[in-house]
Design an enzyme around this catalytic site. Structure first.
Site, PDB file in Angstrom:
ATOM      1  N   HIS A 367       0.614  -1.190   0.055  1.00  0.00           N
ATOM      2  CA  HIS A 367       0.019   0.156   0.021  1.00  0.00           C
ATOM      3  C   HIS A 367       0.649   1.184  -0.084  1.00  0.00           C
ATOM      4  O   HIS A 367       0.241   2.272   0.004  1.00  0.00           O
ATOM      5  CB  HIS A 367      -0.840  -0.071   1.280  1.00  0.00           C
ATOM      6  CG  HIS A 367      -1.988  -0.752   1.020  1.00  0.00           C
ATOM      7  ND1 HIS A 367      -3.346  -0.263   0.521  1.00  0.00           N
ATOM      8  CD2 HIS A 367      -2.476  -2.108   1.447  1.00  0.00           C
ATOM      9  CE1 HIS A 367      -4.079  -1.246   0.485  1.00  0.00           C
ATOM     10  NE2 HIS A 367      -3.769  -2.334   1.133  1.00  0.00           N
ATOM     11  N   LYS A 547      -9.185  13.806   3.703  1.00  0.00           N
ATOM     12  CA  LYS A 547      -8.553  12.754   3.873  1.00  0.00           C
ATOM     13  C   LYS A 547      -7.547  12.830   5.034  1.00  0.00           C
ATOM     14  O   LYS A 547      -7.514  13.805   5.604  1.00  0.00           O
ATOM     15  CB  LYS A 547      -7.518  12.565   2.646  1.00  0.00           C
ATOM     16  CG  LYS A 547      -6.823  13.878   2.036  1.00  0.00           C
ATOM     17  CD  LYS A 547      -6.135  13.850   1.061  1.00  0.00           C
ATOM     18  CE  LYS A 547      -7.020  13.839  -0.338  1.00  0.00           C
ATOM     19  NZ  LYS A 547      -6.741  12.541  -1.119  1.00  0.00           N
ATOM     20  N   ARG A 548      -6.655  11.867   5.452  1.00  0.00           N
ATOM     21  CA  ARG A 548      -5.813  11.951   6.580  1.00  0.00           C
ATOM     22  C   ARG A 548      -4.829  13.174   6.266  1.00  0.00           C
ATOM     23  O   ARG A 548      -4.326  13.513   5.019  1.00  0.00           O
ATOM     24  CB  ARG A 548      -4.950  10.800   6.732  1.00  0.00           C
ATOM     25  CG  ARG A 548      -5.742   9.612   7.523  1.00  0.00           C
ATOM     26  CD  ARG A 548      -6.383  10.033   8.929  1.00  0.00           C
ATOM     27  NE  ARG A 548      -5.028  10.275   9.721  1.00  0.00           N
ATOM     28  CZ  ARG A 548      -4.728   9.236  10.847  1.00  0.00           C
ATOM     29  NH1 ARG A 548      -5.762   8.326  10.990  1.00  0.00           N
ATOM     30  NH2 ARG A 548      -3.779   9.592  11.758  1.00  0.00           N
ATOM     31  N   LYS A 553       0.175  14.591   1.246  1.00  0.00           N
ATOM     32  CA  LYS A 553      -1.068  14.952   0.752  1.00  0.00           C
ATOM     33  C   LYS A 553      -1.369  16.443   0.450  1.00  0.00           C
ATOM     34  O   LYS A 553      -1.994  16.554  -0.162  1.00  0.00           O
ATOM     35  CB  LYS A 553      -2.211  14.170   1.601  1.00  0.00           C
ATOM     36  CG  LYS A 553      -2.172  12.768   1.402  1.00  0.00           C
ATOM     37  CD  LYS A 553      -3.491  12.262   2.569  1.00  0.00           C
ATOM     38  CE  LYS A 553      -3.398  10.667   2.545  1.00  0.00           C
ATOM     39  NZ  LYS A 553      -4.197  10.120   1.474  1.00  0.00           N
ATOM     40  N   THR A 655      -8.661   6.487  -2.712  1.00  0.00           N
ATOM     41  CA  THR A 655     -10.223   5.826  -2.973  1.00  0.00           C
ATOM     42  C   THR A 655     -11.015   7.006  -2.652  1.00  0.00           C
ATOM     43  O   THR A 655     -12.016   7.085  -3.399  1.00  0.00           O
ATOM     44  CB  THR A 655     -10.278   4.801  -1.931  1.00  0.00           C
ATOM     45  OG1 THR A 655      -9.984   5.260  -0.703  1.00  0.00           O
ATOM     46  CG2 THR A 655      -9.619   3.336  -2.410  1.00  0.00           C
ATOM     47  N   LYS A 659     -14.529   8.113  -5.060  1.00  0.00           N
ATOM     48  CA  LYS A 659     -16.013   8.531  -4.396  1.00  0.00           C
ATOM     49  C   LYS A 659     -16.157   9.697  -4.971  1.00  0.00           C
ATOM     50  O   LYS A 659     -17.507   9.893  -5.438  1.00  0.00           O
ATOM     51  CB  LYS A 659     -15.856   8.573  -3.048  1.00  0.00           C
ATOM     52  CG  LYS A 659     -15.186   7.289  -2.378  1.00  0.00           C
ATOM     53  CD  LYS A 659     -14.930   7.737  -0.716  1.00  0.00           C
ATOM     54  CE  LYS A 659     -14.125   6.514   0.092  1.00  0.00           C
ATOM     55  NZ  LYS A 659     -13.396   6.859   1.183  1.00  0.00           N
TER      56      LYS A 659
HETATM   57  C1  PLP Z   1     -12.389   7.036   1.497  1.00  0.00           C
HETATM   58  C2  PLP Z   1     -11.972   7.378   2.622  1.00  0.00           C
HETATM   59  C3  PLP Z   1     -10.523   7.625   3.100  1.00  0.00           C
HETATM   60  C4  PLP Z   1      -9.541   7.586   1.954  1.00  0.00           C
HETATM   61  O1  PLP Z   1      -9.439   8.810   1.157  1.00  0.00           O
HETATM   62  P1  PLP Z   1      -8.043   9.217   0.458  1.00  0.00           P
HETATM   63  O2  PLP Z   1      -8.434  10.450  -0.168  1.00  0.00           O
HETATM   64  O3  PLP Z   1      -7.947   8.138  -0.593  1.00  0.00           O
HETATM   65  O4  PLP Z   1      -6.936   9.226   1.297  1.00  0.00           O
HETATM   66  C5  PLP Z   1     -10.112   8.002   4.360  1.00  0.00           C
HETATM   67  N1  PLP Z   1     -10.835   8.531   5.265  1.00  0.00           N
HETATM   68  C6  PLP Z   1     -12.452   8.121   5.036  1.00  0.00           C
HETATM   69  C7  PLP Z   1     -13.122   8.250   6.106  1.00  0.00           C
HETATM   70  C8  PLP Z   1     -12.835   7.617   3.874  1.00  0.00           C
HETATM   71  O5  PLP Z   1     -14.037   7.577   3.623  1.00  0.00           O
END
Ligand code: PLP
Length: 810
Positions: A367, A547-548, A553, A655, A659
């Protein structure tokens, strides 16, 4: 008299909806309220109602669940076992209602009872047993495995405390413990007969030529099962989470001697194993407790797998035909030595046979390429906590050196470190990356040497997300429009979204698409006003980065752009600015000082900018605290613009990006992770690209003085940094370290990409000012997002890695 629920069997599948009326469900909810919750309706709280509703829905999951388990056993099917330290599930009730097709009768039932469905759904705490993308991927995979009738188990840890809750005090992150299990969890079934002993420490003896490990400590792993129901409710797999229990509950001697606290010590020690989720995101924490947690999960899972396999098949030669194990990152990589230990020490197989069986059964998903995230344990710690495994790791390493003829500088054990990535790779039949770009980088960087030795082992499986949760459930406005326009088939076969293509030029459709998005924006705007006091105009661009919080990022890039834009608006307050609301969400690991500093900066910049009368109609910034799955479900359907701006080469896949795309947001992004595939599929003209490529970024980073040179060359970047240094956003001293790092090091190339990003944002402004063109692009993003369903990903794993087949329930 309560009518028991009956699910009528149809030759093809169970059709729940045709049988259940709103009245049936109402009666059943009242039954559970009375007999499970022990409450009369006049005394019931929202919590009581929510549990009664949950038990009613759960009842409908059990039939398909038991049927699926029975069918898999009766047909001797191959099973998939997904081992993950994290499952970021979120809420279950709404998703189960959607997948069982109960939306209509449930809405009716709640109406008959005078209950507000949203209030009931919002009462459920998120199951936050994960940090971010990796854990959410595992949750999407569980849902797709069930929707595809693939017999599977997810194995994880039943953490008492999930990911910490985030609050802001003076703009800074404050963490408080999360306590979702402080109340009954209605979805799980405790299995007291599925318990295994997991050992630690001790020593290894040789008895009759066989190694025998005598652990010095042990705990009991107890199974808690949650059914995961697939789309249309025909199949459910188990998510089996392990809770830790002491082998002896109480030291009675000490208790009777009056030392009550000490008497409970064995219990306290055991329980710490499943007490908390490690909140580190992508860093190796190097703690003994973490290693013990990883082994606890892995050992319990493998004992369970072997017990089921022996009961059903007995012949170890069949193991690879009946069992496929997937390791989600290296966290469960101790599975290699553990499976070999069981095969050699318990079943008496010779080393080579055990090795071949293990390798034909295990697979590993990589990952991350970030060096700080690659797990390593000292040989000293590994030898002390898992002495038998340390021996087996050494045997695996020696054997691999001999059989592969590998060069001396690679291997599992290096100096005094055990490298879990190498261990996972060497013990896996298949190793996969999670996006096309990432998989190539895995071959070229972290595992370049091993890839040369085993050129067929690395494969790609681009991540995906489940369209049931992320579209059907989270975005009812868009779902209604899609169902009316192209039918409901997209829910199972997301490629059918391409039937929207012709509508990209249908003005009436585009108006409806805009209306659906606007409804979501109005709802979010109301929430932001009520929760944060931020005035978000639903006609502004909703620009979302959630995101985190991590340097790679680059939330810093985003907030610096906001500062520069603010400055430009001040210079020309009567200019033709496109109003924009920037929305941030995300948590920083508690010990990640720099990420926390960026949170603080965003909050202080928001305070300054939101209250500036000159710019307030053009620029607002909102940072709702405690980003989690439920918040994502509210934010993503309301987004116009998706920020996917990591330094190229750093994000394995992402991911969140998927979305957003399927919910009709356009992406501003770098050529990183799955952004590359998103851009190719939606078309470059429907994607706002900026920044260096992965190769260019690597070259730029190697150039001495790159940060300073890039800042000096960028008017906008210089101004943004200067305004911070002047103390325009809280005390200047707060930002010295952040500024110093940006000027002198800038390892994630914020400065190098700044102008390109600023220019791409202005292109976004212009595009948004032309609604017909924007809506067409949004429509095409949705229409071309079918590839990013996790159903496609799971089919790929089933075909290329697991060699598993779907099963039809009898
Ligand atoms: C989808 C999701 C992530 C992953 O987000 P990235 O932008 O791909 O890092 C992290 N936290 C939550 C709550 C999510 O639903």
């Amino acid at each position: 008299m309560i009518v028991p629920l009956r699910v009528r069997r149809n030759p093809e599948r169970l059709i729940v909806t045709q049988v259940l009326t709103a009245e049936d469900l109402r009666d059943q909810i009242l039954h559970h309220l009375t007999h499970t919750q022990g409450r009369g309706p006049e005394f019931a709280t929202v919590f009581d109602w929510r549990l009664a509703v949950s038990y009613t829905v759960r009842d409908l999951m059990v039939g398909p669940w038991v049927g699926a388990i029975r069918a898999a056993r009766d047909q001797g099917a191959k099973r998939v076992y997904y081992l993950s330290m994290e499952f970021l599930i979120g809420r279950i009730l709404g998703d189960a209602i959607v997948n069982l097709g109960l939306d209509q009768p449930m809405a009716g039932a709640l109406g008959l009872l005078g209950l507000d469905q949203q209030v009931i759904l919002d009462d459920e705490p998120d199951a936050a047993l994960g940090n971010g993308g990796l854990g959410r991927l595992a949750a999407c995979f569980m849902e797709s495995l069930s929707s595809l009738n693939c017999p599977a188990f997810g194995y994880g840890i039943r953490y008492e405390h999930g990911l910490f809750r985030q609050r802001f005090e003076g703009g800074q992150q404050v963490e408080t413990p999360e306590d979702w299990l402080n109340q009954p969890h209605p979805w799980e079934f405790v299995r007291i007969n599925y318990s295994y002993t997991v050992g630690f420490k001790g020593h290894v003896e040789t008895v009759d030529g066989r190694a025998v490990w005598r652990p010095g400590e042990s705990v009991i792993a107890r199974a808690y099962d949650t059914p995961v129901i697939g789309w249309e409710g025909t199949w459910a797999n188990s998510l089996r989470l392990w809770g830790a229990l002491p082998t002896t509950l109480l030291d009675l001697k000490r208790f009777n001697a009056g030392d009550h606290t000490a008497a409970a010590e064995p219990e306290a020690l055991a329980r710490t194993l499943s007490r908390v989720l490690y909140p580190d995101d992508t860093t190796d924490s190097g703690k003994e407790l973490r290693l013990k947690q990883e082994y606890f999960l892995t050992s319990a899972a493998l004992q369970d797998i072997m017990a089921r396999f022996m009961a059903e098949h007995g012949d170890l030669d069949l193991l690879p035909d009946k069992v496929a194990i997937q390791l989600n990152d290296t966290h469960p990589a101790i599975a290699g030595p553990e499976l070999m230990r069981l095969l050699m020490d318990d079943h008496g197989l010779p080393f080579e046979r055990a090795r071949d069986l293990a390798r034909a059964t295990l697979n590993y998903t990589n990952h991350t390429l970030l060096p700080e995230a690659l797990e390593r344990w000292s040989t000293w710690l590994m030898g002390r906590v898992l002495p038998r495994h340390m021996q087996i790791i050494q045997m695996i390493d020696d054997d691999h050196r001999k059989t592969s003829g590998r060069p001396a500088h690679i291997g599992i054990v290096h100096g005094d470190q055990v490298h879990m990535g190498e261990l996972a790779f060497i013990m896996a039949g298949r190793v996969n990356g999670v996006s096309a770009l990432h998989t190539e980088l895995v071959k070229d960087t972290v595992f370049a040497d091993l890839h040369r030795l085993h050129p067929d082992r690395i494969v790609n499986q681009t991540n995906g997300v489940t369209p049931r949760r992320w579209l059907r459930m989270a975005n009812p406005a868009l779902t209604g429009l899609l169902d009316d326009t192209i039918g409901t088939g997209w829910t199972r076969d997301l490629d059918q979204l391409n039937r929207l293509e012709p509508f990209a030029h249908d003005a009436a459709f585009l108006d409806q698409l805009r209306a659906a998005k606007r409804a979501n924006k109005v709802a979010l705007s109301d929430g932001l006003l009520a929760g944060l006091g931020v005035k978000a105009d639903p006609d502004a661009i909703f620009d979302v980065q959630v995101k985190r919080m991590h340097e790679y990022k680059r939330q810093l890039l985003n907030i610096l752009e906001a500062i520069a834009l603010w400055h430009r608006i001040h210079e020309a307050p009567n200019g033709n600015w496109t109003p924009r609301v920037k929305i941030f969400g995300g948590k920083a690991a508690p010990g990640y000082w720099l990420a926390k500093s960026v949170i603080h900066l965003i909050n202080d910049v928001a305070t300054a900018i939101n209250n500036d009368p000159v710019t307030s109609e053009f620029l607002q910034i909102a940072y709702p605290p405690n980003y989690n799955v439920s918040m994502a479900e509210d934010l993503i359907p309301a987004a116009d613009l998706s920020e996917q701006i990591s330094t190229a080469g750093k994000e394995a896949s992402g991911t969140g990006n998927m979305k957003f795309t399927m919910n009709g947001a356009l992406t501003i992004g770098t050529l990183d992770g799955a952004n590359v595939e998103i851009r190719e599929l939606v078309g470059p003209e429907n994607f706002f690209l900026f920044g260096l490529t992965a190769a260019e970024a690597a070259a730029e980073k190697a150039r001495p003085g790159h940060a300073r040179a890039a800042i000096e060359a960028s008017e906008n970047m210089k101004i943004a940094l200067q305004l911070i240094a002047e103390g325009r956003f809280g005390r200047a001293e707060s930002w010295y370290s952040l500024l110093d790092r940006t000027w002198n090091d800038d390892p994630f190339l914020v400065a190098s990409d700044f102008d390109s990003y600023f220019a791409a944002q202005r292109a976004v402004d212009r595009a948004y000012a032309d609604p017909a063109s924007w809506d067409r692009m949004a429509c095409l993003n949705i229409a071309r997002s079918g590839f990013f369903s996790s159903d496609r990903t799971i089919r790929g794993y089933m075909r290329d890695i697991w060699h598993a087949k779907p099963v039809t329930p009898a």
